[in-house]
Design a protein around this motif. Structure first.
Motif, PDB file in Angstrom:
ATOM      1  N   TRP A   2       0.836  -1.209   0.000  1.00 55.32           N
ATOM      2  CA  TRP A   2       0.000   0.000   0.000  1.00 55.32           C
ATOM      3  C   TRP A   2       0.868   1.255   0.000  1.00 55.32           C
ATOM      4  O   TRP A   2       0.640   2.189  -0.776  1.00 55.32           O
ATOM      5  CB  TRP A   2      -0.904   0.010   1.232  1.00 55.32           C
ATOM      6  CG  TRP A   2      -2.024  -0.976   1.189  1.00 55.32           C
ATOM      7  CD1 TRP A   2      -2.388  -1.784   0.138  1.00 55.32           C
ATOM      8  CD2 TRP A   2      -2.935  -1.271   2.254  1.00 55.32           C
ATOM      9  NE1 TRP A   2      -3.464  -2.569   0.492  1.00 55.32           N
ATOM     10  CE2 TRP A   2      -3.816  -2.276   1.777  1.00 55.32           C
ATOM     11  CE3 TRP A   2      -3.079  -0.801   3.554  1.00 55.32           C
ATOM     12  CZ2 TRP A   2      -4.843  -2.793   2.567  1.00 55.32           C
ATOM     13  CZ3 TRP A   2      -4.097  -1.322   4.340  1.00 55.32           C
ATOM     14  CH2 TRP A   2      -4.967  -2.308   3.858  1.00 55.32           C
ATOM     15  N   ALA A   3       1.856   1.283   0.892  1.00 50.26           N
ATOM     16  CA  ALA A   3       2.675   2.493   1.044  1.00 50.26           C
ATOM     17  C   ALA A   3       3.445   2.815  -0.235  1.00 50.26           C
ATOM     18  O   ALA A   3       3.493   3.975  -0.664  1.00 50.26           O
ATOM     19  CB  ALA A   3       3.640   2.321   2.215  1.00 50.26           C
ATOM     20  N   THR A   4       4.046   1.803  -0.832  1.00 53.25           N
ATOM     21  CA  THR A   4       4.874   2.060  -2.015  1.00 53.25           C
ATOM     22  C   THR A   4       4.031   2.425  -3.231  1.00 53.25           C
ATOM     23  O   THR A   4       4.381   3.344  -3.979  1.00 53.25           O
ATOM     24  CB  THR A   4       5.749   0.840  -2.341  1.00 53.25           C
ATOM     25  OG1 THR A   4       4.942  -0.345  -2.410  1.00 53.25           O
ATOM     26  CG2 THR A   4       6.822   0.642  -1.289  1.00 53.25           C
ATOM     27  N   THR A   5       2.928   1.737  -3.449  1.00 45.89           N
ATOM     28  CA  THR A   5       2.137   2.013  -4.651  1.00 45.89           C
ATOM     29  C   THR A   5       1.366   3.326  -4.541  1.00 45.89           C
ATOM     30  O   THR A   5       1.302   4.097  -5.503  1.00 45.89           O
ATOM     31  CB  THR A   5       1.164   0.860  -4.948  1.00 45.89           C
ATOM     32  OG1 THR A   5       0.328   0.610  -3.800  1.00 45.89           O
ATOM     33  CG2 THR A   5       1.922  -0.420  -5.303  1.00 45.89           C
ATOM     34  N   GLN A   6       0.801   3.606  -3.380  1.00 48.71           N
ATOM     35  CA  GLN A   6       0.013   4.833  -3.227  1.00 48.71           C
ATOM     36  C   GLN A   6       0.890   6.077  -3.154  1.00 48.71           C
ATOM     37  O   GLN A   6       0.421   7.191  -3.410  1.00 48.71           O
ATOM     38  CB  GLN A   6      -0.874   4.736  -1.984  1.00 48.71           C
ATOM     39  CG  GLN A   6      -2.033   3.773  -2.169  1.00 48.71           C
ATOM     40  CD  GLN A   6      -2.707   3.398  -0.866  1.00 48.71           C
ATOM     41  OE1 GLN A   6      -2.859   2.237  -0.540  1.00 48.71           O
ATOM     42  NE2 GLN A   6      -3.097   4.396  -0.097  1.00 48.71           N
ATOM     43  N   HIS A   7       2.157   5.905  -2.854  1.00 49.48           N
ATOM     44  CA  HIS A   7       3.089   7.034  -2.836  1.00 49.48           C
ATOM     45  C   HIS A   7       3.073   7.771  -4.174  1.00 49.48           C
ATOM     46  O   HIS A   7       3.199   9.002  -4.209  1.00 49.48           O
ATOM     47  CB  HIS A   7       4.496   6.522  -2.533  1.00 49.48           C
ATOM     48  CG  HIS A   7       5.553   7.575  -2.557  1.00 49.48           C
ATOM     49  ND1 HIS A   7       5.837   8.366  -1.466  1.00 49.48           N
ATOM     50  CD2 HIS A   7       6.387   7.991  -3.548  1.00 49.48           C
ATOM     51  CE1 HIS A   7       6.810   9.210  -1.774  1.00 49.48           C
ATOM     52  NE2 HIS A   7       7.156   9.007  -3.033  1.00 49.48           N
ATOM     53  N   TYR A   8       2.902   7.027  -5.256  1.00 51.07           N
ATOM     54  CA  TYR A   8       2.976   7.626  -6.594  1.00 51.07           C
ATOM     55  C   TYR A   8       1.776   8.497  -6.916  1.00 51.07           C
ATOM     56  O   TYR A   8       1.842   9.323  -7.822  1.00 51.07           O
ATOM     57  CB  TYR A   8       3.170   6.528  -7.647  1.00 51.07           C
ATOM     58  CG  TYR A   8       4.529   5.885  -7.522  1.00 51.07           C
ATOM     59  CD1 TYR A   8       5.639   6.444  -8.140  1.00 51.07           C
ATOM     60  CD2 TYR A   8       4.718   4.751  -6.727  1.00 51.07           C
ATOM     61  CE1 TYR A   8       6.894   5.879  -7.996  1.00 51.07           C
ATOM     62  CE2 TYR A   8       5.971   4.193  -6.568  1.00 51.07           C
ATOM     63  CZ  TYR A   8       7.058   4.760  -7.206  1.00 51.07           C
ATOM     64  OH  TYR A   8       8.310   4.222  -7.037  1.00 51.07           O
ATOM     65  N   ALA A   9       0.690   8.345  -6.173  1.00 53.92           N
ATOM     66  CA  ALA A   9      -0.449   9.254  -6.301  1.00 53.92           C
ATOM     67  C   ALA A   9      -0.357  10.374  -5.280  1.00 53.92           C
ATOM     68  O   ALA A   9      -0.488  11.548  -5.615  1.00 53.92           O
ATOM     69  CB  ALA A   9      -1.760   8.490  -6.128  1.00 53.92           C
ATOM     70  N   ASP A  10      -0.104  10.019  -4.040  1.00 53.88           N
ATOM     71  CA  ASP A  10      -0.148  10.993  -2.950  1.00 53.88           C
ATOM     72  C   ASP A  10       0.987  12.013  -3.033  1.00 53.88           C
ATOM     73  O   ASP A  10       0.843  13.147  -2.574  1.00 53.88           O
ATOM     74  CB  ASP A  10      -0.101  10.273  -1.598  1.00 53.88           C
ATOM     75  CG  ASP A  10      -1.265   9.307  -1.418  1.00 53.88           C
ATOM     76  OD1 ASP A  10      -2.248   9.423  -2.165  1.00 53.88           O
ATOM     77  OD2 ASP A  10      -1.180   8.434  -0.531  1.00 53.88           O
ATOM     78  N   PHE A  11       2.122  11.612  -3.622  1.00 52.71           N
ATOM     79  CA  PHE A  11       3.282  12.505  -3.713  1.00 52.71           C
ATOM     80  C   PHE A  11       3.723  12.706  -5.162  1.00 52.71           C
ATOM     81  O   PHE A  11       4.909  12.860  -5.440  1.00 52.71           O
ATOM     82  CB  PHE A  11       4.438  11.960  -2.864  1.00 52.71           C
ATOM     83  CG  PHE A  11       4.158  11.994  -1.389  1.00 52.71           C
ATOM     84  CD1 PHE A  11       4.511  13.098  -0.633  1.00 52.71           C
ATOM     85  CD2 PHE A  11       3.519  10.934  -0.765  1.00 52.71           C
ATOM     86  CE1 PHE A  11       4.247  13.143   0.735  1.00 52.71           C
ATOM     87  CE2 PHE A  11       3.238  10.969   0.593  1.00 52.71           C
ATOM     88  CZ  PHE A  11       3.607  12.079   1.344  1.00 52.71           C
ATOM     89  N   ALA A  12       2.743  12.725  -6.065  1.00 54.82           N
ATOM     90  CA  ALA A  12       3.036  12.850  -7.494  1.00 54.82           C
ATOM     91  C   ALA A  12       3.865  14.096  -7.827  1.00 54.82           C
ATOM     92  O   ALA A  12       4.813  14.003  -8.624  1.00 54.82           O
ATOM     93  CB  ALA A  12       1.741  12.840  -8.297  1.00 54.82           C
ATOM     94  N   PRO A  13       3.551  15.284  -7.269  1.00 57.73           N
ATOM     95  CA  PRO A  13       4.372  16.465  -7.592  1.00 57.73           C
ATOM     96  C   PRO A  13       5.841  16.290  -7.197  1.00 57.73           C
ATOM     97  O   PRO A  13       6.748  16.734  -7.911  1.00 57.73           O
ATOM     98  CB  PRO A  13       3.709  17.585  -6.795  1.00 57.73           C
ATOM     99  CG  PRO A  13       2.299  17.138  -6.614  1.00 57.73           C
ATOM    100  CD  PRO A  13       2.393  15.654  -6.429  1.00 57.73           C
TER     101      PRO A  13
END
Length: 214
Positions: A168-179
């Motif tokens: 969850w942490a690694t995959t969702q990082h790419y949405a939550d911290f996209a900028p």
């Protein structure tokens, strides 16, 4: 306008009503993800959905009702990939597919991922019953699958909850911290080539620690 009477009263919806409801939820998702529950305004959501505030309120009586509907729809999509984890499948193939689905969700629905993260960081006031109910039940079921694979010697004996949290942490990082990712790499998870690179790296790192020696 009678088109909204039925949705407000919980009856059977027509196709037009379903389309209007979907438009509202799409507009609400963007507003809540960008401004939070407190900052988003019903008038703003109605304008983005292309309808009047009074018409919107036929479908959802309040901002809170709309917010809960957005979260319910979001959670259904967010949980769908985990449900596909097949206990009879090959662990590498099943977990690779799960990671790919989670990365695709981050690429295609970044607002949904950010809204979920914001809700949880606020203490999950609107979805605590879901977290402690359906989500826990699903995670309990899938941690059982991981424990079974470990007992059969198909993966290492690791804490299954921590493995799921790691994914969850690694995959969702790419949405939550996209900028941040774009600033540092010049890449975007919406790019299929970059997403494939990310999946390859994540699966290599996870499986190096998870799969037993050949």
């Amino acid at each position: 306008m009678t088109d909204g009477d039925t949705p407000a009263q919980g009856g059977t919806r027509t196709r037009i009503q379903e389309r209007n409801r979907a438009r509202i939820l799409d507009a609400a998702l963007v507003a809540f993800a960008r401004f939070g529950y407190r900052g988003a305004r019903v008038e703003q959501i109605a304008e983005a959905a292309g309808m009047s505030k009074s018409n919107l309120l036929y479908y959802f009586r309040s901002k809170t009702e709309m917010y809960k509907a957005v979260l319910a729809a979001l959670l259904e999509r967010w949980l769908a990939p985990l449900r596909t984890l097949d206990p009879e499948g090959d662990p590498r193939a099943e977990l690779t597919a799960y990671i790919e689905q989670k990365l695709r969700f981050s690429a295609e629905e970044p607002e949904a991922s950010r809204l979920f993260a914001n809700e949880v960081m606020q203490g999950a006031p609107m979805i605590r019953d879901v977290l402690e109910g359906p989500l826990k039940e699903l995670v309990d079921e899938k941690t059982g699958v991981l424990r079974r694979w470990a007992a059969e010697g198909r993966i290492r004996d690791v804490d299954p909850h921590q493995l799921i949290f790691l994914i969850w942490a690694t995959t969702q990082h790419y949405a939550d911290f996209a900028p941040q990712i774009a600033a540092l790499t010049g890449r975007d998870i919406a790019d299929p080539a970059y997403r494939a690179e990310v999946r390859k790296t994540l699966t290599a790192l996870i499986f190096d620690g998870l799969l037993p020696p050949a």
